[in-house]
Design an enzyme around this catalytic site. Structure first.
Site, PDB file in Angstrom:
ATOM      1  N   TYR A 138       0.857  -1.174   0.232  1.00  6.83           N
ATOM      2  CA  TYR A 138      -0.117   0.221   0.130  1.00  6.83           C
ATOM      3  C   TYR A 138       1.117   1.558  -0.207  1.00  6.83           C
ATOM      4  O   TYR A 138       0.192   2.566  -0.165  1.00  6.83           O
ATOM      5  CB  TYR A 138      -0.916   0.144   1.247  1.00  6.83           C
ATOM      6  CG  TYR A 138      -1.671  -1.289   1.143  1.00  6.83           C
ATOM      7  CD1 TYR A 138      -2.244  -1.278   0.503  1.00  6.83           C
ATOM      8  CD2 TYR A 138      -2.720  -1.261   2.331  1.00  6.83           C
ATOM      9  CE1 TYR A 138      -3.518  -2.601  -0.285  1.00  6.83           C
ATOM     10  CE2 TYR A 138      -3.829  -2.319   2.483  1.00  6.83           C
ATOM     11  CZ  TYR A 138      -3.975  -3.209   1.110  1.00  6.83           C
ATOM     12  OH  TYR A 138      -4.985  -3.971   1.334  1.00  6.83           O
ATOM     13  N   LYS A 193       4.640 -13.936   3.159  1.00  3.22           N
ATOM     14  CA  LYS A 193       5.481 -15.234   1.554  1.00  3.22           C
ATOM     15  C   LYS A 193       7.078 -15.315   1.861  1.00  3.22           C
ATOM     16  O   LYS A 193       7.291 -15.343  -0.200  1.00  3.22           O
ATOM     17  CB  LYS A 193       4.667 -14.772   0.052  1.00  3.22           C
ATOM     18  CG  LYS A 193       3.032 -15.063   0.215  1.00  3.22           C
ATOM     19  CD  LYS A 193       2.701 -16.645   0.400  1.00  3.22           C
ATOM     20  CE  LYS A 193       2.495 -17.385  -0.605  1.00  3.22           C
ATOM     21  NZ  LYS A 193       2.186 -18.979  -1.125  1.00  3.22           N
ATOM     22  N   ASP A 225      -0.716 -17.987   2.150  1.00  2.00           N
ATOM     23  CA  ASP A 225      -2.727 -18.384   2.044  1.00  2.00           C
ATOM     24  C   ASP A 225      -2.795 -19.219   3.565  1.00  2.00           C
ATOM     25  O   ASP A 225      -3.487 -19.687   3.757  1.00  2.00           O
ATOM     26  CB  ASP A 225      -1.634 -19.073   1.079  1.00  2.00           C
ATOM     27  CG  ASP A 225      -0.754 -19.934   1.256  1.00  2.00           C
ATOM     28  OD1 ASP A 225       0.712 -19.052   1.804  1.00  2.00           O
ATOM     29  OD2 ASP A 225      -0.061 -20.290  -0.482  1.00  2.00           O
ATOM     30  N   ASP A 249      -4.453  -6.707   6.368  1.00  2.00           N
ATOM     31  CA  ASP A 249      -5.315  -5.879   5.752  1.00  2.00           C
ATOM     32  C   ASP A 249      -6.473  -6.718   5.661  1.00  2.00           C
ATOM     33  O   ASP A 249      -7.181  -6.993   6.062  1.00  2.00           O
ATOM     34  CB  ASP A 249      -5.022  -4.984   4.435  1.00  2.00           C
ATOM     35  CG  ASP A 249      -6.425  -4.068   4.438  1.00  2.00           C
ATOM     36  OD1 ASP A 249      -7.628  -4.314   5.182  1.00  2.00           O
ATOM     37  OD2 ASP A 249      -6.777  -3.583   2.805  1.00  2.00           O
ATOM     38  N   ASP A 253      -9.946  -8.831   8.303  1.00  2.00           N
ATOM     39  CA  ASP A 253     -11.003  -9.083   8.576  1.00  2.00           C
ATOM     40  C   ASP A 253     -11.379 -10.761   8.642  1.00  2.00           C
ATOM     41  O   ASP A 253     -12.696 -10.686   9.094  1.00  2.00           O
ATOM     42  CB  ASP A 253     -11.499  -8.484   6.624  1.00  2.00           C
ATOM     43  CG  ASP A 253     -11.641  -7.253   6.001  1.00  2.00           C
ATOM     44  OD1 ASP A 253     -11.533  -6.426   7.460  1.00  2.00           O
ATOM     45  OD2 ASP A 253     -12.327  -6.633   5.855  1.00  2.00           O
TER      46      ASP A 253
HETATM   47  P1  ATP Z   1     -12.967  -0.763   3.440  1.00  2.00           P
HETATM   48  O1  ATP Z   1     -12.802  -1.090   1.938  1.00  2.00           O
HETATM   49  O2  ATP Z   1     -13.171   0.473   3.759  1.00  2.00           O
HETATM   50  O3  ATP Z   1     -12.291  -1.616   4.600  1.00  2.00           O
HETATM   51  P2  ATP Z   1     -15.393  -2.126   2.025  1.00  2.00           P
HETATM   52  O4  ATP Z   1     -16.066  -2.613   1.310  1.00  2.00           O
HETATM   53  O5  ATP Z   1     -14.623  -3.295   3.112  1.00  2.00           O
HETATM   54  O6  ATP Z   1     -14.807  -1.185   3.025  1.00  2.00           O
HETATM   55  P3  ATP Z   1     -17.546  -2.364   5.236  1.00  2.00           P
HETATM   56  O7  ATP Z   1     -17.509  -0.778   4.308  1.00  2.00           O
HETATM   57  O8  ATP Z   1     -16.181  -2.683   6.278  1.00  2.00           O
HETATM   58  O9  ATP Z   1     -16.413  -2.771   3.354  1.00  2.00           O
HETATM   59  O10 ATP Z   1     -18.800  -3.533   5.618  1.00  2.00           O
HETATM   60  C1  ATP Z   1     -18.823  -4.614   4.998  1.00  2.00           C
HETATM   61  C2  ATP Z   1     -19.929  -4.785   5.278  1.00  2.00           C
HETATM   62  O11 ATP Z   1     -19.993  -5.108   6.607  1.00  2.00           O
HETATM   63  C3  ATP Z   1     -20.832  -3.866   4.972  1.00  2.00           C
HETATM   64  O12 ATP Z   1     -21.252  -3.428   4.123  1.00  2.00           O
HETATM   65  C4  ATP Z   1     -22.130  -3.955   6.258  1.00  2.00           C
HETATM   66  O13 ATP Z   1     -23.281  -5.258   5.707  1.00  2.00           O
HETATM   67  C5  ATP Z   1     -21.894  -4.723   7.142  1.00  2.00           C
HETATM   68  N1  ATP Z   1     -20.654  -3.768   8.384  1.00  2.00           N
HETATM   69  C6  ATP Z   1     -19.101  -3.351   8.400  1.00  2.00           C
HETATM   70  N2  ATP Z   1     -19.279  -2.181   9.401  1.00  2.00           N
HETATM   71  C7  ATP Z   1     -20.655  -2.686   9.674  1.00  2.00           C
HETATM   72  C8  ATP Z   1     -20.890  -2.559  11.906  1.00  2.00           C
HETATM   73  N3  ATP Z   1     -20.729  -1.553  11.972  1.00  2.00           N
HETATM   74  N4  ATP Z   1     -22.442  -2.667  11.632  1.00  2.00           N
HETATM   75  C9  ATP Z   1     -22.788  -3.817  11.113  1.00  2.00           C
HETATM   76  N5  ATP Z   1     -22.843  -4.015   9.619  1.00  2.00           N
HETATM   77  C10 ATP Z   1     -21.154  -3.737   9.369  1.00  2.00           C
END
Ligand code: ATP
Length: 361
Positions: A138, A193, A225, A249, A253
């Site tokens: 990044y 990796k 992986d 990152d 998740d």
């Molecule tokens: P970024 O790339 O900016 O991290 P992203 O595209 O990964 O964003 P997010 O905004 O993190 O997406 O969220 C993905 C999905 O997870 C959302 O569409 C929502 O449905 C769910 N989500 C995220 N945060 C919350 C929250 N605080 N409460 C409930 N649901 C959430």
């Protein structure tokens, strides 16, 4: 005399304002007048209005205050001409300009939260991902090459200083924890990796050099992986995981998914002198403005902020407040009466905030 702290808040976009204001309400309840909040603009919507995603005044406020608390930024339709999203630039710029090299993301299964992984209960998943936050792939953001619309490259950047400081951070963090739930062993796992790319082999070599000074902390190695499988099959094995920016990152998740999802995953971005605190999630535009978001991630990030401030300033009372906020969240989740939607309940953002504030009392 009681010490007071100036906190810059940036609501941002999407669910950002809801979750940021929720955290402010909880922190006010916990700390009273010891925290002074100063709201500053920033984000994709602000960019549309003003041309700046991170205005100079907002950056200056973040520099001058004791800590910064952020909701989330980004609107999918607001992009730069190169196609990348404007909103992400808010925290990316803050990361680089404030040199927030360690992105700390606790992965902890709370009582009352059902992990999608069968048979794991509270206490059995409890580790921290430390994501290198200022270099890696990044570092090329906004600086990659797009040649004639025919060729595009981004460069992965790994420096000795960058790995040394984040690895040291990870080993020190492990020393302050009580080891992995499985065996109580203090352990830092490097996620890379190293078998494929020189940059990652270098990352691993420097990690080893740093780790040699921590004989009490076990060094562990996992390819990016393979670790996605280990995190599902043996999450109790992990204590601290350190990873290059993009891998960190992605796996954070995944880790969040194993303990209830993005709505519960806190994050602290720390440097030598500054700290930025926000949930690990993005702006979730699909549920924005409907009072549906879970504020838990941002509230727990607020607790991380209190603990960081307490450590920096030797403020034991603030450390106790951090624990009180965490316990209040734990109590609400464990009780299972007020449950946010992403964890299977129907509590609104406001209802969660009120329940956490009540639990604080
Ligand atoms: P970024 O790339 O900016 O991290 P992203 O595209 O990964 O964003 P997010 O905004 O993190 O997406 O969220 C993905 C999905 O997870 C959302 O569409 C929502 O449905 C769910 N989500 C995220 N945060 C919350 C929250 N605080 N409460 C409930 N649901 C959430």
């Amino acid at each position: 005399m009681t010490k007071t702290y100036d906190i810059t808040t940036i609501d941002g976009d999407g669910i950002g304002p809801e979750v940021c204001q929720s955290a402010v309400a909880v922190l006010r309840e916990a700390c009273g007048s010891r925290l002074r909040f100063d709201a500053q603009p920033g984000g994709a919507a602000h960019y549309l209005r003003s041309g700046a995603v991170l205005p100079d005044e907002t950056l200056a406020a973040c520099r001058q205050s004791h800590a910064s608390l952020h909701g989330a930024a980004g609107l999918p339709e607001v992009t730069y001409p190169d196609g990348t999203e404007v909103g992400n630039d808010l925290h990316l710029q803050l990361r680089f300009k404030l040199d927030l090299f360690a992105n700390v993301r606790p992965i902890r299964l709370y009582k009352g939260v059902q992990s999608p992984l069968r048979d794991w209960t509270a206490g059995q998943i409890d580790y921290v991902i430390v994501r290198e936050n200022t270099e890696g792939l990044y570092a090329s953001r906004g600086a990659g090459i797009n040649l004639r619309g025919e060729l595009a490259t981004d460069t992965l950047v790994v420096t000795r200083k960058g790995v040394e400081r984040v690895a040291k951070f990870a080993f020190e963090l492990s020393r302050r924890r009580s080891g992995a739930p499985r065996d109580g062993q203090r352990r830092v796992t490097v996620c890379d990796k190293a078998n494929i790319l020189r940059s990652y082999a270098f990352f691993r070599a420097v990690f080893d050099e740093v780790g040699a000074a921590y004989p009490d902390v076990q060094r562990d190695y996992a390819y990016a992986d393979a670790i996605t499988v280990h995190m599902l099959k043996k999450p109790d094995f992990y204590d601290v995981i350190v990873a290059e920016n993009m891998f960190g990152d992605i796996i954070s998740d995944l880790g969040a998914g194993t303990v209830g999802g993005l709505g519960i995953a806190a994050s602290a971005e720390l440097g030598e002198t500054h700290g930025l605190f926000q949930g690990a999630h993005g702006s979730a535009p699909d549920i924005a403005g409907q009072n549906l978001a879970s504020p838990v991630a941002t509230v727990l990030s607020g607790a991380l902020m209190l603990r960081w401030l307490a450590d920096r300033h030797g403020d034991a009372a603030l450390g106790e407040d951090a624990t009180r906020v965490e316990r209040a969240v734990e109590a609400v989740l464990a009780e299972g009466v007020t449950v946010p939607r992403d964890l299977g309940g129907d509590a609104s953002c406001t209802a969660m905030t009120e329940a956490i504030c009540r639990a604080l009392l």
